[in-house]
Scaffold this motif. Sequence first.
Motif, PDB file in Angstrom:
ATOM      1  N   ALA B  35       0.841  -1.201   0.000  1.00 21.81           N
ATOM      2  CA  ALA B  35       0.000   0.000   0.000  1.00 21.81           C
ATOM      3  C   ALA B  35       0.871   1.244   0.000  1.00 21.81           C
ATOM      4  CB  ALA B  35      -0.925  -0.013   1.217  1.00 21.81           C
ATOM      5  N   SER B  36       1.915   1.229   0.854  1.00 19.93           N
ATOM      6  CA  SER B  36       2.766   2.412   0.939  1.00 19.93           C
ATOM      7  C   SER B  36       3.523   2.618  -0.368  1.00 19.93           C
ATOM      8  CB  SER B  36       3.704   2.292   2.138  1.00 19.93           C
ATOM      9  OG  SER B  36       5.033   2.289   1.743  1.00 19.93           O
ATOM     10  N   LEU B  37       3.865   1.509  -1.055  1.00 18.53           N
ATOM     11  CA  LEU B  37       4.524   1.654  -2.358  1.00 18.53           C
ATOM     12  C   LEU B  37       3.577   2.355  -3.332  1.00 18.53           C
ATOM     13  CD1 LEU B  37       7.027   1.047  -4.012  1.00 18.53           C
ATOM     14  CD2 LEU B  37       5.991  -1.105  -4.693  1.00 18.53           C
ATOM     15  N   TYR B  38       2.305   1.959  -3.305  1.00 16.42           N
ATOM     16  CA  TYR B  38       1.338   2.612  -4.186  1.00 16.42           C
ATOM     17  C   TYR B  38       1.150   4.083  -3.790  1.00 16.42           C
ATOM     18  CZ  TYR B  38      -3.047   4.082  -6.221  1.00 16.42           C
ATOM     19  OH  TYR B  38      -3.997   4.808  -6.887  1.00 16.42           O
ATOM     20  N   GLN B 262       0.533  14.788   4.132  1.00 15.02           N
ATOM     21  CA  GLN B 262       1.024  14.459   2.802  1.00 15.02           C
ATOM     22  C   GLN B 262       1.515  13.016   2.802  1.00 15.02           C
ATOM     23  OE1 GLN B 262       3.710  17.427   1.252  1.00 15.02           O
ATOM     24  NE2 GLN B 262       2.531  19.089   2.158  1.00 15.02           N
ATOM     25  N   MET B 263       0.556  12.095   2.913  1.00 13.64           N
ATOM     26  CA  MET B 263       0.878  10.685   3.080  1.00 13.64           C
ATOM     27  C   MET B 263       1.622  10.132   1.866  1.00 13.64           C
ATOM     28  SD  MET B 263       0.852   8.676   5.446  1.00 13.64           S
ATOM     29  CE  MET B 263      -0.196   9.033   6.817  1.00 13.64           C
ATOM     30  N   GLY B 264       1.285  10.605   0.678  1.00 17.09           N
ATOM     31  CA  GLY B 264       1.964  10.139  -0.525  1.00 17.09           C
ATOM     32  C   GLY B 264       3.436  10.499  -0.498  1.00 17.09           C
ATOM     33  N   TYR B 265       3.709  11.757  -0.193  1.00 21.55           N
ATOM     34  CA  TYR B 265       5.089  12.226  -0.139  1.00 21.55           C
ATOM     35  C   TYR B 265       5.849  11.485   0.952  1.00 21.55           C
ATOM     36  CZ  TYR B 265       8.931  15.587  -0.398  1.00 21.55           C
ATOM     37  OH  TYR B 265      10.151  16.175  -0.555  1.00 21.55           O
ATOM     38  N   ALA B 266       5.191  11.295   2.100  1.00 19.32           N
ATOM     39  CA  ALA B 266       5.833  10.596   3.207  1.00 19.32           C
ATOM     40  C   ALA B 266       6.152   9.151   2.824  1.00 19.32           C
ATOM     41  CB  ALA B 266       4.948  10.645   4.445  1.00 19.32           C
ATOM     42  N   SER B 267       5.250   8.509   2.102  1.00 21.26           N
ATOM     43  CA  SER B 267       5.508   7.132   1.664  1.00 21.26           C
ATOM     44  C   SER B 267       6.717   7.092   0.736  1.00 21.26           C
ATOM     45  CB  SER B 267       4.290   6.562   0.938  1.00 21.26           C
ATOM     46  OG  SER B 267       3.189   6.500   1.805  1.00 21.26           O
TER      47      SER B 267
END
Lengths: 467, 295
Positions: B35-38, B262-267
């Motif tokens: 999920a975090s990769l996505y 900013q969960m995407g950036y953090a991932s």
Amino acid sequence: MKIIKKYVGILLAVVLISSLFSGCGGNSNENAESSQNDTSNTDNTTSNDSQNTTDESDQATEQVEIRFAWWGDTLRHEVYNAVCDEFEAENPDVKVIREPASWGDYWDKLATQTAGMSAPDVMGMHPQFVSDYAGRNSLADLEPYMENGVIDTSNIPDTIVQDGRVGGTMVMVSQGVTFTNMIINDDIMKEVGVEYPDLDWTWSEYAEIGKEFADKAQEKGLDYIFSDDFSSYSNSFRYMVRSDGQDLYTADGEIGFDEQITTKWFQYWKDLRDYGGVIPDAATVTEINSLPLEQKPFTLGKIAVAGFPVNQLHLYQAQMGDANLVPHRNPTGDGGERGEYLEGAHIAVSAFIDDKNKDAAARFVNFFVNSEDSLKHLKMEQGVPANEVLAEYIKPLLNESQQKAIRYVSETMPVAGTGVYAPVGASAVEAAYKDAFARVQFGVQTPEESAEQFMQEALAALEDAKN
Amino acid sequence: MKELTRKQKQGIIGYLFLSPWLIGFFALTAIPMLASLYFSFSRYDMLTPPRFAGLDNYTKMASDPKFYKSLQVTFTYVGLSVPFVLVFALIVALILQKNRRAVGIYRAIYYLPSLFGGSVAVAILWKELFNKEGVVNQILGNFGVEGISWIATPSTAIYTLILLGIWQFGASMVVFLAALKQIPMTYYEAAMIDGAGKVRRLFYITLPLLTPMVFFNVVMQVISAFQSFTPAYIISNGTGAPLDSTLFYTLYLYLKAFGQFQMGYASALAWILLLIIGAVTGVLFITAKKWVFYE
């Protein structure tokens, strides 16, 4: 020794895999968070337990369970628990499941729960974050309940009621009105021998008084510092900006201030910092910002003027014995232009729940803000109650410092306007502001350079949030 | 037939016994990681569904000064704390390897910090030690030195954290102690007969035979140092203050994820950290061939 090689290989493999795969967030991070969650979980389970037992006893009436989440410290948790108990006593058909958390954890948790559509039925809400939630339709429209009288607004001034409207929808109700302002330790001012005007002063007067204070303290060989470095507080920056006829944000969610006022603000505090003895040096300010209330230099009687919301006055007073603490308005522009705006916590209802829960939640909200049984516990917890009748009702119940606070808020409310809500992306602007004032405090940039960089970052942050 | 079903049964039972681990692995590790990769290729604020954004997060990172600042802080921390941890661990292990009186108590005392050194309580204690009014400055005051606020001055703050990291050398020490016991006494006896002194024995017998454990400790310490979070979070009050001088990579990641949604950036940051740790560990493994001595 072959065995050792094998042993090392296996050991490395096992530990590598487990540590790499256990997530990149860092183990210690998870530990810290889970330990915090543990404590709140135990709170929940204990309250759940007690509810389960009562559940069984009166299963005859149809039960509704609503979840109520709030932020705060231990003292507030006790107060809010008492309010929930009173509500349950008067409304036997509703059980309130309590979900308290500290301020920081509260917003982490709420964001995660909202993402999973499992936000609490009733929740504490704050103007600083409300756009994030209201803008994504996760808060229920309370207007129907105000119209049919479940939430009674007849004793709440209209400006405060309308303050709960975000983007046209009525999403929250005020828990109390407060102001983030200045608190003066009058004992220190007397000892140093500095006079100050009663309610209002201008930014220029404030600087003059500060310098006079520093001079006199030095003459007398006293080790006091005049005031906090208010450039650390974005709230105070907002006062400066508002007294210049601007605001942090415009109604349509753009940056509402310009580079000039930002430079002026940073320069103002740089001058005081360079003067010596007026405000603390950069390292001390950094330290103050991370200290708990009871360790701040103001609480220890080393600084004469500090900034915090006036509803917290009694918390400081409790630490400071019989020191004479005077709530004082923030400075105005030189022509008397004001920055005051209504502040304070609100209460909101989730949009994800069914009508039965929504009804119970609305009843709870009404009880919370409109009943004596609630306010006799809450008192000034979140500021002066929005309900004017109840604001009178709690007065005799207050201690001396709470009475000071309520007097102050009543005096200041008439001159206050309403603030514009922060748009989505405001937290990134806030983070950029923190960097900006630190750069000036530590002297790595001039006020002009720092203001310029901050404006660019702030504009970029809001632009980024729109995509 | 009967034989087969029995085998099948055994298979099923086997998986049943494995299931606690399997469920844990998929629910807590494999699926969240995917999920975090996505997420790392999307914009995700936790309140609205993630939207695919291609390489946006990664290109943004390339021009993010705070990303580089946090890398610099983290590499400084890893580069300084790990060597000191190993040196202290080795020295203390050498001192404590002999069976003297009460040696067990000393071993326990030196090991203790690594048990709770990463905890919130110790981070708070550290803050009290290195405050302007802290214990360290009070001691300095006795010698007429007026101390600064070590945790709030940009040039010194990181060193208080490095010191806290070094203080936790106990875990490495215990590994060294165990390895020292494995070295056969006969080697030393032979060396003594040949006239080797203490120093020679240390450098020609003890250290070469210890290199597998040195390697193990280096890898472990490097990985955990990269992931260090709690001390910086507590001591800087979750901001990386002063002037981002304690902005650990993981702290920046946390601020992006839970401070600014900013969960995407953090991932994306998390995956880059994984790559960095993987690369550093890989380099260690390659160089290990040159200096790690397996008999």
